[in-house]
Design a protein around this motif. Structure first.
Motif, PDB file in Angstrom:
ATOM      1  N   GLY A  38      24.028  35.169  38.804  1.00 59.47           N
ATOM      2  CA  GLY A  38      25.014  35.364  37.747  1.00 59.47           C
ATOM      3  C   GLY A  38      25.875  36.585  38.005  1.00 59.47           C
ATOM      4  O   GLY A  38      27.082  36.589  37.709  1.00 59.47           O
ATOM      5  N   LYS A  39      25.281  37.632  38.586  1.00 58.55           N
ATOM      6  CA  LYS A  39      26.045  38.836  38.894  1.00 58.55           C
ATOM      7  C   LYS A  39      27.090  38.553  39.962  1.00 58.55           C
ATOM      8  O   LYS A  39      28.202  39.097  39.924  1.00 58.55           O
ATOM      9  CB  LYS A  39      25.096  39.939  39.363  1.00 58.55           C
ATOM     10  CG  LYS A  39      25.794  41.271  39.606  1.00 58.55           C
ATOM     11  CD  LYS A  39      24.792  42.352  39.993  1.00 58.55           C
ATOM     12  CE  LYS A  39      25.513  43.680  40.230  1.00 58.55           C
ATOM     13  NZ  LYS A  39      24.565  44.760  40.630  1.00 58.55           N
ATOM     14  N   TRP A  40      26.753  37.691  40.928  1.00 62.83           N
ATOM     15  CA  TRP A  40      27.743  37.342  41.968  1.00 62.83           C
ATOM     16  C   TRP A  40      28.956  36.645  41.341  1.00 62.83           C
ATOM     17  O   TRP A  40      30.084  36.856  41.763  1.00 62.83           O
ATOM     18  CB  TRP A  40      27.107  36.432  43.016  1.00 62.83           C
ATOM     19  CG  TRP A  40      26.039  37.123  43.824  1.00 62.83           C
ATOM     20  CD1 TRP A  40      25.904  38.453  44.017  1.00 62.83           C
ATOM     21  CD2 TRP A  40      24.947  36.503  44.513  1.00 62.83           C
ATOM     22  NE1 TRP A  40      24.805  38.716  44.801  1.00 62.83           N
ATOM     23  CE2 TRP A  40      24.196  37.533  45.128  1.00 62.83           C
ATOM     24  CE3 TRP A  40      24.516  35.193  44.685  1.00 62.83           C
ATOM     25  CZ2 TRP A  40      23.053  37.292  45.892  1.00 62.83           C
ATOM     26  CZ3 TRP A  40      23.386  34.942  45.455  1.00 62.83           C
ATOM     27  CH2 TRP A  40      22.666  35.974  46.049  1.00 62.83           C
ATOM     28  N   HIS A  41      28.699  35.835  40.349  1.00 63.89           N
ATOM     29  CA  HIS A  41      29.804  35.160  39.658  1.00 63.89           C
ATOM     30  C   HIS A  41      30.627  36.159  38.853  1.00 63.89           C
ATOM     31  O   HIS A  41      31.854  36.037  38.774  1.00 63.89           O
ATOM     32  CB  HIS A  41      29.262  34.066  38.730  1.00 63.89           C
ATOM     33  CG  HIS A  41      28.861  32.811  39.447  1.00 63.89           C
ATOM     34  ND1 HIS A  41      29.728  31.754  39.641  1.00 63.89           N
ATOM     35  CD2 HIS A  41      27.676  32.448  40.026  1.00 63.89           C
ATOM     36  CE1 HIS A  41      29.103  30.787  40.301  1.00 63.89           C
ATOM     37  NE2 HIS A  41      27.847  31.186  40.542  1.00 63.89           N
ATOM     38  N   ALA A  42      29.947  37.128  38.239  1.00 65.16           N
ATOM     39  CA  ALA A  42      30.639  38.096  37.399  1.00 65.16           C
ATOM     40  C   ALA A  42      31.398  39.134  38.213  1.00 65.16           C
ATOM     41  O   ALA A  42      32.404  39.677  37.755  1.00 65.16           O
ATOM     42  CB  ALA A  42      29.637  38.789  36.477  1.00 65.16           C
ATOM     43  N   GLU A  43      30.921  39.414  39.430  1.00 66.18           N
ATOM     44  CA  GLU A  43      31.537  40.448  40.267  1.00 66.18           C
ATOM     45  C   GLU A  43      31.827  39.872  41.658  1.00 66.18           C
ATOM     46  O   GLU A  43      31.124  40.178  42.627  1.00 66.18           O
ATOM     47  CB  GLU A  43      30.626  41.667  40.372  1.00 66.18           C
ATOM     48  CG  GLU A  43      30.283  42.286  39.021  1.00 66.18           C
ATOM     49  CD  GLU A  43      29.308  43.451  39.146  1.00 66.18           C
ATOM     50  OE1 GLU A  43      29.043  43.897  40.289  1.00 66.18           O
ATOM     51  OE2 GLU A  43      28.795  43.909  38.103  1.00 66.18           O
TER      52      GLU A  43
END
Length: 211
Positions: A38-43
């Motif tokens: 999810g962090k890869w999608h957000a950043e």
């Protein structure tokens, strides 16, 4: 096989998309938490930790050829935006014996005599638009004799496609009072009194001389 020099969130998400997995399934496949994916999608511009870089390297190297192919396609730079399609108008040069049909357009400051014309929607045939717009503007039914060519109009900058047409039926009248002031059948010998010769597409003059 291409080598990924450095991973970031965008590339990691592209790999997930290439595997055609949900975030949960991709996290399970990599052995990481869903929160990490999810962090890869957000950043998308952030670089994962070195250990995550290695995990992604391994997943990519072990992926099937079809997955790697999809991944590489996803990472290709987006092609430059296709230039907006130029506006195209269909212009009908309608003959009735030794007369040609003209409409008098309303302008901001003056009036100008022109051939009947209409805007072409994408995919519309120029000849069909010429026939339809002539009838819509003037009430005159016409048939197409031949296409005379296309040019970038020197004043408007739109693509102007010219169609030579023959009169079939109908009384000429102004059916578009918003755009036009008048409609008239003009003798060919008097055409340049209404439209200066230098403003007339040369193939039109040639066609009218041969009419």
């Amino acid at each position: 096989m291409n080598v990924i020099d450095a991973w970031d969130g965008r590339k990691a998400c592209a790999l997930q998309q290439a595997f055609r997995m949900t975030q949960e399934a991709f996290a399970d496949h990599l052995g990481v938490s869903v929160r990490t994916v999810g962090k890869w999608h957000a950043e998308p511009d952030a670089a994962p930790r070195p250990d995550m870089q290695q995990i992604l390297d391994t997943a990519y190297e072990r992926a099937a050829d079809t997955v790697r192919h999809r991944f590489n396609l996803l990472l290709r730079p987006s092609p430059a935006a296709t230039p907006a399609q130029s506006l195209r108008v269909a212009i009908a040069v309608v003959l009735r014996g030794t007369e040609v049909l003209l409409v008098c357009r309303r302008g901001d400051d003056n009036l100008s005599w022109q051939f009947p014309a209409g805007m072409c929607k994408p995919g519309a045939a120029v000849t069909s638009v010429a026939v339809q717009e002539t009838h819509a503007e003037t009430g005159v039914h016409v048939s197409v004799r031949e296409e005379l060519g296309t040019r970038v109009h020197p004043k408007t900058g739109v693509l102007a496609s010219y169609v030579l047409c023959d009169y079939l039926a109908g009384e000429a009248s102004n059916l578009d009072a918003v755009e036009n002031m008048d409609v008239a059948w003009v003798p060919l010998a008097s055409l340049t009194r209404f439209i200066p010769a230098e403003n007339i597409y040369p193939p039109i003059l040639s066609a009218l001389e041969a009419a």
